[in-house]
Write a protein that holds these residues in place. Structure first.
Motif, short mmCIF file in Angstrom:
data_model
loop_
_atom_site.label_atom_id
_atom_site.label_comp_id
_atom_site.label_asym_id
_atom_site.label_seq_id
_atom_site.Cartn_x
_atom_site.Cartn_y
_atom_site.Cartn_z
N GLU A 136 0.93 -1.23 0.09
CA GLU A 136 0.11 -0.02 0.07
C GLU A 136 0.86 1.15 -0.16
OE1 GLU A 136 -2.88 -0.27 3.14
OE2 GLU A 136 -4.00 -1.95 2.26
N GLU A 137 1.91 1.21 0.69
CA GLU A 137 2.58 2.54 0.79
C GLU A 137 3.60 2.82 -0.85
OE1 GLU A 137 2.62 4.81 3.15
OE2 GLU A 137 0.81 3.30 3.86
N THR A 138 3.79 1.51 -1.08
CA THR A 138 4.58 1.82 -2.35
C THR A 138 3.78 2.28 -3.38
OG1 THR A 138 6.22 -0.32 -1.99
CG2 THR A 138 5.77 0.49 -4.36
N LEU A 139 2.49 1.91 -3.44
CA LEU A 139 1.42 2.49 -4.52
C LEU A 139 0.99 3.78 -4.10
CD1 LEU A 139 -0.30 1.74 -6.87
CD2 LEU A 139 -2.05 0.81 -5.24
N PHE A 140 0.53 4.02 -2.81
CA PHE A 140 -0.20 5.34 -2.33
C PHE A 140 0.80 6.53 -2.29
CE2 PHE A 140 -3.69 2.40 -1.79
CZ PHE A 140 -4.63 3.08 -2.41
N ARG A 141 1.72 6.10 -1.02
CA ARG A 141 2.59 7.24 -0.87
C ARG A 141 4.06 7.13 -1.68
NH1 ARG A 141 -1.88 6.73 2.11
NH2 ARG A 141 -1.13 4.86 2.78
N ALA A 219 1.26 10.76 4.08
CA ALA A 219 1.52 11.43 2.84
C ALA A 219 2.56 12.75 3.48
CB ALA A 219 0.31 11.93 2.31
N ILE A 220 2.18 13.33 4.48
CA ILE A 220 2.84 14.49 5.16
C ILE A 220 4.21 13.94 5.35
CG2 ILE A 220 3.14 15.94 6.89
CD1 ILE A 220 -0.13 16.41 7.17
N ILE A 221 4.48 12.94 6.07
CA ILE A 221 5.78 12.31 6.43
C ILE A 221 6.61 11.92 5.03
CG2 ILE A 221 7.00 10.38 7.34
CD1 ILE A 221 4.53 10.12 9.59
#
Length: 293
Positions: A136-141, A219-221
């Motif tokens: 999920e992080e690879t895709l979204f963030r 996203a902010i991070i």
């Protein structure tokens, strides 16, 4: 905006492809395993999404994984991931304590408490959390946030990715397909039912807000540090804590503070949203030194 549309099309194609392949894959696997059709369908969607993402990686404008926030230094990656993991557990801890104090969840005294069961639970929770967070992080963030940043403002990138991140969590079928009635249309029937929760927004608004805010924080991070490992670690810590907490406790629907829990998983709701808002405020006030890989 075209990038956002491309990613929406990406999700739509993965869902359509998963629905199309679910029946033949289930028939093939039925020769060796007894699997629920719903589980096969969800795995088909996931596999198609991963293959499609890898195939289209350069089409989205990326020349390397470092461009979306991955470190080329493995030691640094794991060090930052572990820091994020601790931060994720820390953020989720007040939710756990709050739900126990308010008796929204109670300890499951019937659970087989033993060193082997506890060890297995810890291992499976870490493994599940890491896999979910990495995907999920690879895709979204990683890819999605970075690509939208290049075409639009940071604000639009944060809110659009966070909204889509929360949205996809509620695409989940609430029906069981009887195995002897399976045919080529079964995957699409399942897909139709998967969108039903979204037709009753009042029942999911608490969890949706919490998941949206979680996306905003991550996203902010990512924007402020350009370190995707931290986001993966935090996400892993959240999943790890929630899986263990749900396994060793039971939901108490009769609690007078039941509104604090989320409809999505009986954990992520308004209380979690408050804790994440506090984390967002702290994150914004902290000073970061962006890292270029």
């Amino acid at each position: 905006m075209p990038v956002l549309i491309a990613f929406i099309a990406f999700f739509a194609f993965a869902l359509f492809g998963g629905a199309l392949l679910a029946y033949p894959i289930h028939i093939l696997l039925a020769n060796w395993f007894e699997l629920d059709f719903e589980r096969v369908a969800s795995r088909c969607v996931l596999i198609i999404a991963i293959v499609l993402f890898i195939t289209l990686f350069r089409k989205f404008g990326f020349g390397s994984w470092q461009e979306i926030g991955f470190s080329s230094n493995q030691k640094q990656f794991w060090r930052e991931l572990l820091k994020g993991f601790g931060a994720g557990i820390l953020i989720m801890s007040p939710v756990v304590v709050g739900l126990l104090i308010s008796k929204n969840r109670v300890i499951d005294l019937d659970w087989a408490w033993s060193s082997s069961n506890v060890s297995l639970l810890l291992i499976t929770a870490v493994a599940a959390g890491l896999v979910i967070a990495l995907i999920e992080e690879t895709l979204f963030r990683g890819a999605m946030l970075t690509a939208i940043q290049r075409q639009s403002s940071n604000l639009f990138a944060v809110f659009s990715t966070s909204f889509l991140y929360a949205f996809v969590h509620f695409i989940e079928p609430e029906t069981n397909v009887v195995s002897h009635t399976l045919n080529w249309s079964s995957g699409f029937i399942l897909l139709k039912y998967a969108f039903l929760p979204l037709l009753e927004p009042t029942k999911i608004v608490d969890s949706f807000i919490a998941l949206f805010l979680a996306g905003v924080l991550l996203a902010i991070i990512k924007i402020r540090t350009n370190r995707l490992a931290i986001c993966i670690g935090i996400h892993t810590g959240w999943v790890f804590t929630i899986k263990i907490f749900k396994r060793v406790t039971d939901s108490n629907t009769y609690s007078e503070y039941a509104f604090l829990t989320g409809s999505y998983d009986k954990v992520i709701g308004y209380l979690a949203a408050i804790c994440i808002i506090i984390a967002i405020v702290i994150c914004i006030r902290m000073k970061y030194r962006p890292q270029k890989y």
